[in-house]
Design a protein around this motif. Structure first.
Motif, PDB file in Angstrom:
ATOM      1  N   UNK A  39       0.809  -1.222   0.000  1.00  9.20           N
ATOM      2  CA  UNK A  39       0.000   0.000   0.000  1.00  9.20           C
ATOM      3  C   UNK A  39       0.842   1.272   0.000  1.00  9.20           C
ATOM      4  N   UNK A  40       2.024   1.192   0.557  1.00 13.88           N
ATOM      5  CA  UNK A  40       2.887   2.384   0.648  1.00 13.88           C
ATOM      6  C   UNK A  40       3.275   2.933  -0.718  1.00 13.88           C
ATOM      7  N   UNK A  41       3.193   2.114  -1.761  1.00 16.68           N
ATOM      8  CA  UNK A  41       3.476   2.604  -3.118  1.00 16.68           C
ATOM      9  C   UNK A  41       2.483   3.704  -3.498  1.00 16.68           C
ATOM     10  N   UNK A  42       1.226   3.550  -3.095  1.00 18.52           N
ATOM     11  CA  UNK A  42       0.221   4.565  -3.403  1.00 18.52           C
ATOM     12  C   UNK A  42       0.456   5.854  -2.618  1.00 18.52           C
ATOM     13  N   UNK A  43       1.012   5.741  -1.422  1.00 16.62           N
ATOM     14  CA  UNK A  43       1.304   6.948  -0.639  1.00 16.62           C
ATOM     15  C   UNK A  43       2.401   7.766  -1.317  1.00 16.62           C
ATOM     16  N   UNK A  44       3.364   7.082  -1.913  1.00 15.44           N
ATOM     17  CA  UNK A  44       4.408   7.763  -2.677  1.00 15.44           C
ATOM     18  C   UNK A  44       3.777   8.534  -3.834  1.00 15.44           C
ATOM     19  N   UNK A  45       2.913   7.879  -4.594  1.00 15.49           N
ATOM     20  CA  UNK A  45       2.271   8.525  -5.742  1.00 15.49           C
ATOM     21  C   UNK A  45       1.413   9.705  -5.308  1.00 15.49           C
ATOM     22  N   UNK A  54      12.652  17.697  -2.537  1.00 16.25           N
ATOM     23  CA  UNK A  54      12.984  18.279  -1.242  1.00 16.25           C
ATOM     24  C   UNK A  54      13.066  19.802  -1.331  1.00 16.25           C
ATOM     25  N   UNK A  55      13.638  20.318  -2.384  1.00 13.83           N
ATOM     26  CA  UNK A  55      13.736  21.761  -2.561  1.00 13.83           C
ATOM     27  C   UNK A  55      12.348  22.351  -2.744  1.00 13.83           C
ATOM     28  N   UNK A  57       1.869  18.655   7.528  1.00 10.26           N
ATOM     29  CA  UNK A  57       1.619  18.191   6.164  1.00 10.26           C
ATOM     30  C   UNK A  57       2.943  18.000   5.444  1.00 10.26           C
ATOM     31  N   UNK A  58       3.833  18.976   5.585  1.00  5.93           N
ATOM     32  CA  UNK A  58       5.148  18.879   4.939  1.00  5.93           C
ATOM     33  C   UNK A  58       5.887  17.630   5.420  1.00  5.93           C
ATOM     34  N   UNK A  59       5.809  17.359   6.711  1.00  6.83           N
ATOM     35  CA  UNK A  59       6.511  16.186   7.260  1.00  6.83           C
ATOM     36  C   UNK A  59       5.954  14.876   6.710  1.00  6.83           C
ATOM     37  N   UNK A  60       4.623  14.761   6.658  1.00  2.96           N
ATOM     38  CA  UNK A  60       4.044  13.503   6.179  1.00  2.96           C
ATOM     39  C   UNK A  60       4.290  13.336   4.678  1.00  2.96           C
ATOM     40  N   UNK A  61       4.293  14.428   3.923  1.00  3.01           N
ATOM     41  CA  UNK A  61       4.611  14.346   2.491  1.00  3.01           C
ATOM     42  C   UNK A  61       6.053  13.885   2.312  1.00  3.01           C
ATOM     43  N   UNK A  62       6.959  14.455   3.085  1.00  3.30           N
ATOM     44  CA  UNK A  62       8.366  14.037   2.995  1.00  3.30           C
ATOM     45  C   UNK A  62       8.505  12.558   3.338  1.00  3.30           C
ATOM     46  N   UNK A  63       7.772  12.090   4.347  1.00  7.13           N
ATOM     47  CA  UNK A  63       7.813  10.664   4.698  1.00  7.13           C
ATOM     48  C   UNK A  63       7.300   9.804   3.548  1.00  7.13           C
ATOM     49  N   UNK A  64       6.201  10.240   2.926  1.00 12.03           N
ATOM     50  CA  UNK A  64       5.615   9.473   1.823  1.00 12.03           C
ATOM     51  C   UNK A  64       6.539   9.429   0.610  1.00 12.03           C
ATOM     52  N   UNK A  68       9.735   9.061   0.605  1.00 11.88           N
ATOM     53  CA  UNK A  68      10.952   8.280   0.807  1.00 11.88           C
ATOM     54  C   UNK A  68      11.108   7.270  -0.327  1.00 11.88           C
ATOM     55  N   UNK A  69      12.311   7.185  -0.914  1.00 13.03           N
ATOM     56  CA  UNK A  69      12.528   6.183  -1.960  1.00 13.03           C
ATOM     57  C   UNK A  69      12.511   4.756  -1.408  1.00 13.03           C
ATOM     58  N   UNK A  70      12.611   4.615  -0.095  1.00 11.76           N
ATOM     59  CA  UNK A  70      12.581   3.303   0.559  1.00 11.76           C
ATOM     60  C   UNK A  70      11.188   3.108   1.151  1.00 11.76           C
ATOM     61  N   UNK A  71      10.461   2.146   0.630  1.00 14.37           N
ATOM     62  CA  UNK A  71       9.057   1.947   1.013  1.00 14.37           C
ATOM     63  C   UNK A  71       8.876   1.760   2.517  1.00 14.37           C
ATOM     64  N   UNK A  72       9.758   1.025   3.172  1.00 17.62           N
ATOM     65  CA  UNK A  72       9.572   0.756   4.602  1.00 17.62           C
ATOM     66  C   UNK A  72       9.700   2.019   5.459  1.00 17.62           C
ATOM     67  N   UNK A  73      10.242   3.101   4.892  1.00 24.54           N
ATOM     68  CA  UNK A  73      10.361   4.366   5.622  1.00 24.54           C
ATOM     69  C   UNK A  73       9.121   5.246   5.468  1.00 24.54           C
ATOM     70  N   UNK A  74       8.184   4.830   4.640  1.00 22.98           N
ATOM     71  CA  UNK A  74       6.938   5.576   4.444  1.00 22.98           C
ATOM     72  C   UNK A  74       5.919   5.158   5.502  1.00 22.98           C
ATOM     73  N   UNK A  75       4.876   5.977   5.692  1.00 23.15           N
ATOM     74  CA  UNK A  75       3.798   5.542   6.591  1.00 23.15           C
ATOM     75  C   UNK A  75       3.233   4.203   6.119  1.00 23.15           C
ATOM     76  N   UNK A  76       2.788   3.377   7.050  1.00 24.91           N
ATOM     77  CA  UNK A  76       2.290   2.039   6.717  1.00 24.91           C
ATOM     78  C   UNK A  76       0.929   2.070   6.017  1.00 24.91           C
ATOM     79  N   UNK A  77       0.136   3.120   6.310  1.00 28.87           N
ATOM     80  CA  UNK A  77      -1.204   3.164   5.727  1.00 28.87           C
ATOM     81  C   UNK A  77      -1.688   4.603   5.629  1.00 28.87           C
ATOM     82  N   UNK A  78      -2.890   4.771   5.177  1.00 27.66           N
ATOM     83  CA  UNK A  78      -3.463   6.099   4.941  1.00 27.66           C
ATOM     84  C   UNK A  78      -3.796   6.847   6.227  1.00 27.66           C
ATOM     85  N   UNK A  79      -3.969   6.141   7.327  1.00 26.86           N
ATOM     86  CA  UNK A  79      -4.411   6.767   8.573  1.00 26.86           C
ATOM     87  C   UNK A  79      -3.483   7.892   9.036  1.00 26.86           C
TER      88      UNK A  79
END
Length: 144
Positions: free
Chosen positions: A76-82, A102-103, A114-121, A123-134
């Motif tokens: 699911x984290x792939x969709x958070x990246x998109x 980043x710039x 919002x900026x923090x959660x976007x930066x987390x989403x 991440x080029x490494x999926x496991x570093x992104x939020x686990x779900x939409x919540x």
């Protein structure tokens, strides 16, 4: 803010059905004429998370797609990246590309949460992104 919440709510519903969109991009988001709400469309490349084999192996270039999708090792984290890629594009007017993201985020007037959660989403490494939409929905809930 409402557009990005609508898209995230659509992803949350899709994920609740054990599906991943994989190819979320602006061209797959329509705005309802009646109220301007975002509607996700074109689920041709969506994937059930039941370990069934994927149908698609030939992926066109897509700046919004998470890096891990092509390898087949995604969740699911792939969709958070998109989703975050779309937010960056909408907020800056520019297609997101590598380090430019980043710039761009520092130049956009976003609330810190919002900026923090976007930066987390992003991440080029999926496991570093939020686990779900919540977590994302919580961060963008009061964003106006």
């Amino acid at each position: 803010p409402q557009l990005m919440r609508d898209i995230m709510l659509g992803l949350e519903a899709l994920h609740a059905a054990d599906m991943v969109f994989r190819e979320l991009a602006p061209s797959r988001v329509l705005l309802a004429e009646s109220d301007g709400r975002a509607v996700l469309t074109d689920f041709e490349l969506a994937k059930l998370l039941d370990n069934s084999p994927t149908v698609s192996t030939d992926w066109p270039d897509d700046a919004y797609r998470a890096p891990e999708v092509e390898s087949g090792n995604f969740d699911r984290r792939a969709d958070l990246f998109s989703w975050a890629q779309i937010l960056v594009h909408a907020a800056t007017g520019e297609m997101p590309h590598g380090g430019h993201v980043a710039v761009s985020l520092t130049e956009v007037d976003l609330p810190p949460g919002v900026r923090d959660v976007v930066a987390d989403c992003l991440s080029p490494v999926a496991r570093d992104r939020p686990r779900d939409c919540k977590k994302v929905l919580k961060a963008i809930k009061r964003w106006n």
